[in-house]
Design an enzyme around this catalytic site. Structure first.
Site, PDB file in Angstrom:
ATOM      1  N   LYS A 268       0.842  -1.200   0.000  1.00 24.67           N
ATOM      2  CA  LYS A 268       0.000   0.000   0.000  1.00 24.67           C
ATOM      3  C   LYS A 268       0.879   1.252   0.000  1.00 24.67           C
ATOM      4  O   LYS A 268       2.016   1.209   0.460  1.00 24.67           O
ATOM      5  CB  LYS A 268      -0.852   0.024   1.277  1.00 24.67           C
ATOM      6  CG  LYS A 268      -1.971  -0.986   1.309  1.00 24.67           C
ATOM      7  CD  LYS A 268      -2.780  -0.843   2.592  1.00 24.67           C
ATOM      8  CE  LYS A 268      -3.907  -1.862   2.642  1.00 24.67           C
ATOM      9  NZ  LYS A 268      -4.922  -1.674   1.595  1.00 24.67           N
ATOM     10  N   ASP A 279      -7.409  -3.160  10.642  1.00 26.22           N
ATOM     11  CA  ASP A 279      -7.931  -4.137   9.688  1.00 26.22           C
ATOM     12  C   ASP A 279      -8.377  -5.439  10.374  1.00 26.22           C
ATOM     13  O   ASP A 279      -8.689  -6.422   9.708  1.00 26.22           O
ATOM     14  CB  ASP A 279      -6.867  -4.410   8.610  1.00 26.22           C
ATOM     15  CG  ASP A 279      -7.487  -4.781   7.271  1.00 26.22           C
ATOM     16  OD1 ASP A 279      -8.685  -4.491   7.069  1.00 26.22           O
ATOM     17  OD2 ASP A 279      -6.768  -5.374   6.447  1.00 26.22           O
ATOM     18  N   ARG A 342     -10.241 -11.507   2.058  1.00 20.13           N
ATOM     19  CA  ARG A 342     -11.098 -12.555   1.494  1.00 20.13           C
ATOM     20  C   ARG A 342     -10.418 -13.932   1.564  1.00 20.13           C
ATOM     21  O   ARG A 342     -11.092 -14.956   1.659  1.00 20.13           O
ATOM     22  CB  ARG A 342     -11.488 -12.174   0.054  1.00 20.13           C
ATOM     23  CG  ARG A 342     -10.310 -12.027  -0.867  1.00 20.13           C
ATOM     24  CD  ARG A 342     -10.658 -11.295  -2.160  1.00 20.13           C
ATOM     25  NE  ARG A 342     -10.763  -9.842  -1.965  1.00 20.13           N
ATOM     26  CZ  ARG A 342     -11.087  -8.988  -2.931  1.00 20.13           C
ATOM     27  NH1 ARG A 342     -11.352  -9.429  -4.154  1.00 20.13           N
ATOM     28  NH2 ARG A 342     -11.149  -7.694  -2.677  1.00 20.13           N
TER      29      ARG A 342
HETATM   30  N1  BES Z   1      -8.038  -3.763   4.391  1.00 25.10           N
HETATM   31  C1  BES Z   1      -8.237  -3.368   3.054  1.00 25.10           C
HETATM   32  C2  BES Z   1      -9.548  -2.612   2.825  1.00 25.10           C
HETATM   33  C3  BES Z   1      -9.722  -1.314   3.563  1.00 25.10           C
HETATM   34  C4  BES Z   1      -9.584  -0.111   2.895  1.00 25.10           C
HETATM   35  C5  BES Z   1     -10.093  -1.279   4.880  1.00 25.10           C
HETATM   36  C6  BES Z   1      -9.787   1.086   3.540  1.00 25.10           C
HETATM   37  C7  BES Z   1     -10.304  -0.072   5.541  1.00 25.10           C
HETATM   38  C8  BES Z   1     -10.161   1.108   4.872  1.00 25.10           C
HETATM   39  C9  BES Z   1      -8.242  -4.597   2.149  1.00 25.10           C
HETATM   40  O1  BES Z   1      -7.458  -5.646   2.563  1.00 25.10           O
HETATM   41  C10 BES Z   1      -7.687  -4.157   0.833  1.00 25.10           C
HETATM   42  O2  BES Z   1      -6.544  -3.816   0.792  1.00 25.10           O
HETATM   43  N2  BES Z   1      -8.514  -4.184  -0.207  1.00 25.10           N
HETATM   44  C11 BES Z   1      -8.092  -3.784  -1.507  1.00 25.10           C
HETATM   45  C12 BES Z   1      -8.611  -4.810  -2.499  1.00 25.10           C
HETATM   46  C13 BES Z   1      -8.078  -4.643  -3.875  1.00 25.10           C
HETATM   47  C14 BES Z   1      -6.592  -4.967  -3.898  1.00 25.10           C
HETATM   48  C15 BES Z   1      -8.818  -5.565  -4.797  1.00 25.10           C
HETATM   49  C16 BES Z   1      -8.684  -2.406  -1.773  1.00 25.10           C
HETATM   50  O3  BES Z   1      -9.806  -2.153  -1.333  1.00 25.10           O
HETATM   51  O4  BES Z   1      -8.019  -1.598  -2.382  1.00 25.10           O
HETATM   52 ZN    ZN Z   2      -7.153  -5.801   4.574  1.00 27.18          ZN
HETATM   53 MG    MG Z   3      -5.445  -5.491   1.890  1.00 28.00          MG
END
Ligand code: BES
Ligand code: ZN
Ligand code: MG
Length: 490
Positions: A268, A279, A342
């Site tokens: 990230k 998370d 997931r």
């Molecule tokens: N933990 C994140 C989602 C999230 C985003 C939680 C903002 C709280 C606030 C999740 O694991 C994630 O990184 N999701 C990705 C999925 C993508 C790579 C398909 C996302 O939402 O960008």
């Molecule tokens: Zn996550």
């Molecule tokens: Mg993630």
């Protein structure tokens, strides 16, 4: 947690007093009572301020006589519109205006105030929450926390009974917030599991699966996420048996517990990455719910399952393109290591369904940024394969003010996940991102009634509000507790 005391409507001899009035209505007995003691000063102050009693409107008199340090009148809005979420909000606002200056609040209540009073108290108690254990120097202006709440009401016994029902919920919310706010160096998967183990003192049975047990059950998806971290992953199973003779299968709640989500090799951006200590909010919500059920000795049988892992980078970390085998036997191409929630849920949903054959299964997860784009920070995303379950969650969410908006599921979305080199991919592209994430989860649920609540936008707030300080909200604890109490107890 402040102590709450209840007494008949009588003249408090000193302190900070809060009175409540509905919009466009005369103040009740308590108002007249205090107004008289103050020789009509309340009436005059409200007039001078054009106070109408709008929701959250506050008019405060400082040191109006030699006994009272403060008398605040708080507006409740129109009586016909008054609701549980509004009562909580008004409590939070009342404290917001006074916080830091008072350690004891005296609420005076009349009308048919019994139930409302308890919800206002809950609002105050939740607003009074602080996560300040790591501050070595206390700021004198806000370190004085509220420790006592007195409710003076005509039907004070009724109000107290109502509070007895809400008090366990306050414990559950505090528990969830404490876990979510805890930084990731102090809440690794093993430390999280230990914190859950402590709940045995409440009568919750706790079973912890370690890495080799998870290997034995074939949790290849969950373990793939964990493999880049030095912290051993854990799956924790909590069980509350409040109805030992009930022949029906248990209710099951499942939580995503990524104690830190760096994104893994699909790392990230650094800006805001610190928020990814939250998370594990899905898991923390399940824990807070179990605490609430145990504290109020809920007459039902409930299983809570949380998958605790840390998503990190290292020479051992999972790579984009890796293929893992889930507990269900289905194989997954990991195209993005940041779509890890997931993968964790895939194994624990399957395991929960297979082992407990629950009446239904509800999972909570901070799953996608896409749900924040779709619904902002107001509604959580609700996905379900069962209309009755979705309907019930929606209804109770509106009632208590933890709102959920139902999102679609369908084959057309599911297709996006079909894999090139394995049964499926772990991402379905940018479009409809929270829906394809939900479709992914559904591939690990058979015919069990199931709901997925995406709390990425609602679990955490980046500023103080009437509900509490910056940080964890504990969204979900209230609605799920109320949902169980309404539909699944005797
Ligand atoms: N933990 C994140 C989602 C999230 C985003 C939680 C903002 C709280 C606030 C999740 O694991 C994630 O990184 N999701 C990705 C999925 C993508 C790579 C398909 C996302 O939402 O960008
Ligand atoms: Zn996550
Ligand atoms: Mg993630």
């Amino acid at each position: 947690m402040p102590h709450v005391h209840f007494d008949s409507l009588k003249k408090p001899d000193k302190g900070d007093i809060v009175l409540f009035v509905f919009e466009g209505k005369e103040g009740g007995d308590s108002f007249r009572f205090i107004n008289k003691i103050l020789d009509g000063a309340l009436d005059r102050a409200l007039k001078a301020n054009n106070f109408t009693g709008k929701l959250g409107e506050v008019c405060a008199l400082i040191a109006p006589n030699t006994c009272y340090s403060q008398v605040a009148v708080v507006g409740l809005g129109p009586q016909v519109q008054f609701s549980i979420p509004q009562a909580r909000r008004v409590g939070g606002i009342a404290l917001e205006k006074l916080q830091g200056k008072v350690h004891a609040l005296k609420l005076m209540a009349d009308w048919d105030f019994t139930e409302l009073a308890a919800h206002i108290v809950l609002g105050i108690v939740l607003k009074n929450y602080a996560f300040d254990g790591y501050k070595t120097k206390k700021n004198p202006s806000n370190s004085q926390k509220l420790t006592e709440i007195y409710v003076y009401a005509s039907d004070y016994e009724g109000a107290e009974q109502q509070w007895q029902k809400l008090n366990p919920l306050a414990y559950g919310v505090y528990q969830t917030r404490d876990l979510v706010n805890e930084p990731a160096n102090h809440l690794t998967p093993p430390l999280f599991a230990e914190r859950i183990k402590e709940l045995e003192s409440l009568g919750i049975e706790v079973e912890i699966l370690n890495k080799s047990q998870m290997e034995h059950f074939g949790f290849g998806a969950l373990l793939g996420v964990a493999q880049g971290s030095n912290q051993e992953p854990k799956t924790v199973i909590m069980s509350w048996k409040g109805a030992p003779h009930d022949p029906q299968p248990p209710l099951a709640f499942v939580g995503k517990g990524v104690t830190f989500d760096s994104g893994g090799i699909s790392i990230k951006p650094s800006n805001g990455m610190e928020d990814m200590k939250m998370d594990m909010a899905g898991a923390a919500t399940v824990v807070g719910l179990m605490v609430t059920l145990a504290k109020r000795k809920a007459k039902t049988n409930v299983i809570g399952v949380v998958g605790l892992v840390e998503n990190m980078l290292s020479g051992d970390a999972q790579r984009p393109g890796d293929i893992v085998k889930s507990a269900s036997g289905q194989t997954i191409e990991v195209l993005n290591t940041d779509a890890e929630g997931r993968l964790v849920l895939a194994d624990i949903l399957w395991y929960t369904q297979d082992r407990f054959k629950p009446r239904f299964m509800i999972n909570l997860a901070t799953l996608t940024g896409a749900i924040v784009v779709a619904l902002g920070h107001v509604y959580a995303g609700l996905f379900s394969n069962n209309d009755e379950l979705a309907e019930r969650l929606y209804t109770i969410g509106c009632k208590v003010g933890e709102k959920m908006w139902r999102m679609p599921l369908g084959e057309e979305y599911d297709k996006a996940l079909d894999g090139d080199f394995a049964d499926m991919k772990n991402i379905g592209g940018r479009d409809g991102g929270s829906i394809t994430a939900a479709q992914f989860l559904q591939r690990f649920v058979s015919t069990t009634p199931w709901a997925h609540i995406d709390i990425a936008g609602t679990a955490y707030t980046d500023k103080d509000n009437a509900n509490g300080p910056k940080g964890a909200t504990a969204f979900g604890v209230y609605v799920l507790n109320e949902f169980i109490e309404t539909y699944y107890e005797n």
